[in-house]
Design a protein around this motif. Structure first.
Motif, mmCIF file in Angstrom:
data_model
loop_
_atom_site.group_PDB
_atom_site.id
_atom_site.type_symbol
_atom_site.label_atom_id
_atom_site.label_comp_id
_atom_site.label_asym_id
_atom_site.label_seq_id
_atom_site.Cartn_x
_atom_site.Cartn_y
_atom_site.Cartn_z
ATOM 1 N N TYR A 104 -1.186 16.689 11.951
ATOM 2 C CA TYR A 104 -1.596 15.386 12.481
ATOM 3 C C TYR A 104 -2.908 14.877 11.887
ATOM 4 O O TYR A 104 -3.453 13.864 12.337
ATOM 5 C CB TYR A 104 -1.714 15.439 14.003
ATOM 6 N N VAL A 105 -3.447 15.529 10.864
ATOM 7 C CA VAL A 105 -4.745 15.126 10.326
ATOM 8 C C VAL A 105 -4.581 13.983 9.314
ATOM 9 O O VAL A 105 -3.860 14.139 8.324
ATOM 10 C CB VAL A 105 -5.449 16.317 9.647
ATOM 11 N N PRO A 106 -5.243 12.840 9.540
ATOM 12 C CA PRO A 106 -5.197 11.762 8.544
ATOM 13 C C PRO A 106 -5.918 12.202 7.264
ATOM 14 O O PRO A 106 -6.908 12.937 7.309
ATOM 15 C CB PRO A 106 -5.961 10.616 9.221
ATOM 16 N N TRP A 121 -1.440 20.838 8.196
ATOM 17 C CA TRP A 121 -2.263 19.811 8.841
ATOM 18 C C TRP A 121 -2.154 18.426 8.215
ATOM 19 O O TRP A 121 -2.376 17.426 8.888
ATOM 20 C CB TRP A 121 -3.724 20.244 8.900
ATOM 21 N N GLU A 122 -1.800 18.315 6.934
ATOM 22 C CA GLU A 122 -1.767 17.000 6.292
ATOM 23 C C GLU A 122 -0.655 16.132 6.878
ATOM 24 O O GLU A 122 0.499 16.554 6.967
ATOM 25 C CB GLU A 122 -1.567 17.146 4.794
ATOM 26 N N GLY A 127 -2.099 9.766 9.806
ATOM 27 C CA GLY A 127 -1.923 10.959 10.611
ATOM 28 C C GLY A 127 -0.624 11.009 11.389
ATOM 29 O O GLY A 127 -0.414 11.908 12.209
ATOM 30 N N ARG A 128 0.291 10.084 11.127
ATOM 31 C CA ARG A 128 1.509 9.981 11.945
ATOM 32 C C ARG A 128 2.791 10.252 11.165
ATOM 33 O O ARG A 128 3.889 9.994 11.665
ATOM 34 C CB ARG A 128 1.579 8.593 12.600
ATOM 35 N N SER A 156 -5.164 10.330 15.442
ATOM 36 C CA SER A 156 -3.835 9.964 14.952
ATOM 37 C C SER A 156 -3.139 8.934 15.822
ATOM 38 O O SER A 156 -2.027 8.513 15.495
ATOM 39 C CB SER A 156 -2.952 11.220 14.861
ATOM 40 N N GLY A 157 -3.761 8.566 16.926
ATOM 41 C CA GLY A 157 -3.196 7.503 17.751
ATOM 42 C C GLY A 157 -2.448 7.990 18.964
ATOM 43 O O GLY A 157 -1.262 8.331 18.869
#
Length: 217
Positions: A104-106, A121-122, A127-128, A156-157
């Motif tokens: 979930y990492v932007p 993580w990418e 991040g979505r 990530s929202g």
């Protein structure tokens, strides 16, 4: 219990612990069927198995699959660990509980890497990349009364996650929040995150959220 994480496999961290706590507090029916999507080390799968659930775990990484199987053996629990892309290996199945700690990492990449630890993580520029897929795919796997527990960064929202799950017919809410200090990945790209408006230059922590969504009867 202590878990082994082979090289390249995501080691349990704050997000794992937060979701494991929510899993521990969730009421499970006798003989519950549990699915762990993106299992990594198998930490959440083992936690569910220790509660007596019938557990299936999925990960796209071969090394993660081996790691989860090893940790299941060390815990002396039987866990079915499958290799595949998100929910594809269990298409058509139904579960009482689904848990997921997805990437979930932007970051400044349009697509996640095809191999290596960064795949854990990418999640694309907003991040979505994986979160939106999960919000579409998981609801169809829940039995009536089934629950989905999901952890990710508020960067990530949170709102799109709730909206996506509600659009799929689930009753969704934010169950928990926790502030955690930036780890190595976020610190390494803080300048980019600032330019893109995700954080402020003086920020030193992010907020993790646990989303709970239920398929009502």
């Amino acid at each position: 219990m202590k878990l082994i994480a082979l090289p390249g496999v995501y080691s349990p961290q704050d997000d794992t612990a937060l979701l494991a706590g929510a899993l521990h507090r969730e009421v499970l029916p006798p003989g519950a069927r549990v699915l762990d999507v993106g299992t990594g080390s198998g930490a959440l799968a083992v936690a569910a198995a220790l509660r007596g659930a019938e557990v299936t775990a999925v990960d796209i990484s071969r090394t993660a699959v081996w790691t989860a199987r090893l940790n299941a053996r060390l815990a002396r629990r039987r866990i079915r660990v499958l290799r595949g892309d998100l929910t594809a290996p269990v298409s058509g199945g139904t579960f009482d509980l689904v848990v997921s700690n997805p990437p979930y990492v932007p970051g400044p990449f349009d697509a996640p890497p095809r191999r290596g630890p960064a795949r854990s993580w990418e999640a694309g520029r907003d991040g979505r990349l994986i979160l939106d897929r999960i919000c579409r795919e998981v609801p169809r796997l829940l039995r009536p009364g089934g629950v989905f527990l999901l952890v990710h960064s508020a960067l990530s929202g949170e709102t799109p996650t709730l909206a996506g799950l509600r659009a799929a017919g689930l009753r969704a809410e934010t169950l928990e929040r926790a502030a955690v200090r930036f780890g190595p990945v976020l610190r390494s790209r803080q300048s980019w995150l600032c330019r893109e408006g995700f954080v402020h230059p003086r920020d030193e922590s992010e907020e993790l959220v646990v989303i709970r969504a239920e398929r009502t009867r």
